[in-house]
Scaffold this active site. Structure first.
Site, PDB file in Angstrom:
ATOM      1  N   ARG A 101       0.817  -1.203   0.000  1.00 49.18           N
ATOM      2  CA  ARG A 101       0.000   0.000   0.000  1.00 49.18           C
ATOM      3  C   ARG A 101       0.860   1.266   0.000  1.00 49.18           C
ATOM      4  O   ARG A 101       1.660   1.486   0.903  1.00 49.18           O
ATOM      5  CB  ARG A 101      -0.941   0.011   1.215  1.00 49.18           C
ATOM      6  CG  ARG A 101      -1.938   1.152   1.164  1.00 49.18           C
ATOM      7  CD  ARG A 101      -2.972   1.066   2.270  1.00 49.18           C
ATOM      8  NE  ARG A 101      -3.950   2.139   2.150  1.00 49.18           N
ATOM      9  CZ  ARG A 101      -3.757   3.381   2.611  1.00 49.18           C
ATOM     10  NH1 ARG A 101      -2.654   3.678   3.254  1.00 49.18           N
ATOM     11  NH2 ARG A 101      -4.673   4.302   2.445  1.00 49.18           N
ATOM     12  N   LYS A 148     -13.528   6.039 -16.787  1.00 47.35           N
ATOM     13  CA  LYS A 148     -14.499   5.061 -16.251  1.00 47.35           C
ATOM     14  C   LYS A 148     -13.850   4.224 -15.156  1.00 47.35           C
ATOM     15  O   LYS A 148     -13.480   3.069 -15.361  1.00 47.35           O
ATOM     16  CB  LYS A 148     -15.048   4.185 -17.387  1.00 47.35           C
ATOM     17  CG  LYS A 148     -16.345   3.466 -17.021  1.00 47.35           C
ATOM     18  CD  LYS A 148     -17.043   2.944 -18.250  1.00 47.35           C
ATOM     19  CE  LYS A 148     -18.192   2.016 -17.941  1.00 47.35           C
ATOM     20  NZ  LYS A 148     -19.316   2.646 -17.245  1.00 47.35           N
TER      21      LYS A 148
HETATM   22  N1  PDD Z   1     -22.569   2.747 -16.717  1.00 51.14           N
HETATM   23  N2  PDD Z   1     -22.490   7.798 -17.306  1.00 51.14           N
HETATM   24  C1  PDD Z   1     -22.129   7.023 -16.264  1.00 51.14           C
HETATM   25  C2  PDD Z   1     -21.773   7.687 -14.982  1.00 51.14           C
HETATM   26  C3  PDD Z   1     -22.089   5.625 -16.399  1.00 51.14           C
HETATM   27  O1  PDD Z   1     -21.708   4.866 -15.346  1.00 51.14           O
HETATM   28  C4  PDD Z   1     -22.459   5.043 -17.632  1.00 51.14           C
HETATM   29  C5  PDD Z   1     -22.425   3.553 -17.849  1.00 51.14           C
HETATM   30  C6  PDD Z   1     -22.849   5.889 -18.693  1.00 51.14           C
HETATM   31  C7  PDD Z   1     -23.234   5.351 -20.044  1.00 51.14           C
HETATM   32  O2  PDD Z   1     -22.121   4.861 -20.754  1.00 51.14           O
HETATM   33  P1  PDD Z   1     -22.294   3.690 -21.819  1.00 51.14           P
HETATM   34  O3  PDD Z   1     -23.356   4.159 -22.781  1.00 51.14           O
HETATM   35  O4  PDD Z   1     -20.988   3.590 -22.459  1.00 51.14           O
HETATM   36  O5  PDD Z   1     -22.730   2.462 -21.066  1.00 51.14           O
HETATM   37  C8  PDD Z   1     -22.831   7.260 -18.492  1.00 51.14           C
HETATM   38  C9  PDD Z   1     -22.474   1.309 -16.833  1.00 51.14           C
HETATM   39  C10 PDD Z   1     -23.523   0.712 -17.718  1.00 51.14           C
HETATM   40  C11 PDD Z   1     -22.429   0.696 -15.445  1.00 51.14           C
HETATM   41  O6  PDD Z   1     -21.719   1.254 -14.635  1.00 51.14           O
HETATM   42  O7  PDD Z   1     -23.044  -0.335 -15.184  1.00 51.14           O
END
Ligand code: PDD
Length: 285
Positions: A101, A148
């Protein structure tokens, strides 16, 4: 369900045997990125879009791309076969790996790669039939929402606020403007028939579904404005919807107890959902 075959660092294992170190930085620091990809009729939707965004997320965090996209696609396909997945999703997570860590990034950690499947009804869904009732909540997330990462406690808390209020989901608000949904992008269709969704920046995730929807909407000659919008604008809109890999286009029928339009899934939202499903299935692999 305890009989899935999952993927961990080169191995296909029963889910009960899959293990990741307690020193993994994904566990200790949320130092990890992910993708969720839909599967319909055993085919992967929007592969190119997800792989492109995954590479970008890794790059923004100075993380290694652990394998080439072809091999990653092979793993997705194998998991569909092993689990006989007809419809649902594949979750992929890549962490910076295992290290003692330390806030600084380790120099020699090997990325941890985990994938698993989840059965889910996507094409036929209550969301399209009944629409979503949502509430607005303050956006309490960090400043790099374009990456993400698996740092999902804030969206979890916001979803629980919606659940505790008897609603389906929440739209998050910053400085008076909606950023996005807790796990989806947010849209309205104004009474003047303009499709409005927030412009891309560090404040929102660039949805793979969003990109395609805007393309299909443009082809269908729908007027588009990419700009921030307020909750009041949304309440006065004729339609509203969300988009994500697992909802495609999900009509929103209520915001903060105010009905949108006639309180039923909007015609244009449903049309965009149909176009999206048709077109993305054509390109599914
Ligand atoms: N989530 N905005 C956020 C904050 C998200 O977490 C997601 C997707 C999207 C849409 O992105 P996309 O069309 O590429 O799925 C927008 C996924 C589905 C999840 O966390 O389960």
């Amino acid at each position: 369900m305890k009989d899935r075959i999952v993927y961990v660092n080169g191995n296909y294992l029963n889910e009960t045997e899959a293990k990741v170190s307690i020193f993994d930085r994904g566990f200790l620091f949320a130092d990890a990125v992910y993708e969720v990809t839909a599967v319909i009729d055993r085919k992967i939707i929007e592969w190119e879009g997800h792989i492109k965004r995954l590479k970008r997320s890794l790059k923004e965090l100075d993380m290694k791309v652990p394998m080439n996209p072809k091999d990653l696609l092979k793993i997705h396909s194998k998991l569909i076969k092993h689990n006989n997945l007809k419809e649902g999703l594949i979750y992929l997570q890549i962490t910076r790996g295992e290290a003692d860590r330390d806030f600084n990034y380790p120099e020699n950690a090997e990325p941890t790669v985990v994938l698993f499947t989840q059965v889910k009804s996507l094409a036929e869904s209550n969301i399209a039939t009944y629409g979503l009732k949502i509430i607005s909540v303050p956006d309490i997330r960090w400043g790099r929402r374009d990456i993400k990462t698996v740092q999902l406690l804030a969206p979890s808390m916001c979803k629980m606020m919606a659940k505790n209020a008897g609603k389906d989901d929440a739209w998050m608000v910053q400085d008076g403007f909606i950023t996005e949904g807790t796990s989806n992008n947010a849209y309205i269709i104004t009474k003047q028939n303009v499709l409005v969704t927030r412009n891309l920046s560090n404040n929102i995730l660039a949805g793979v579904t969003r990109l395609s929807i805007l393309k299909y909407a443009k082809e269908a000659q729908i007027k588009i404005e990419e700009r921030p919008f307020t909750i009041d604008e949304a309440k006065n809109a004729s339609e509203a919807f969300v988009s994500s890999a697992t909802t495609f286009v999900g009509p929103v029928v209520e915001i903060d107890n105010i009905k949108i339009g006639d309180g039923k899934p909007g015609k244009q939202s449903l049309r965009l959902r149909e176009i999206y499903l048709q077109e993305s299935m054509k390109q599914a692999i």
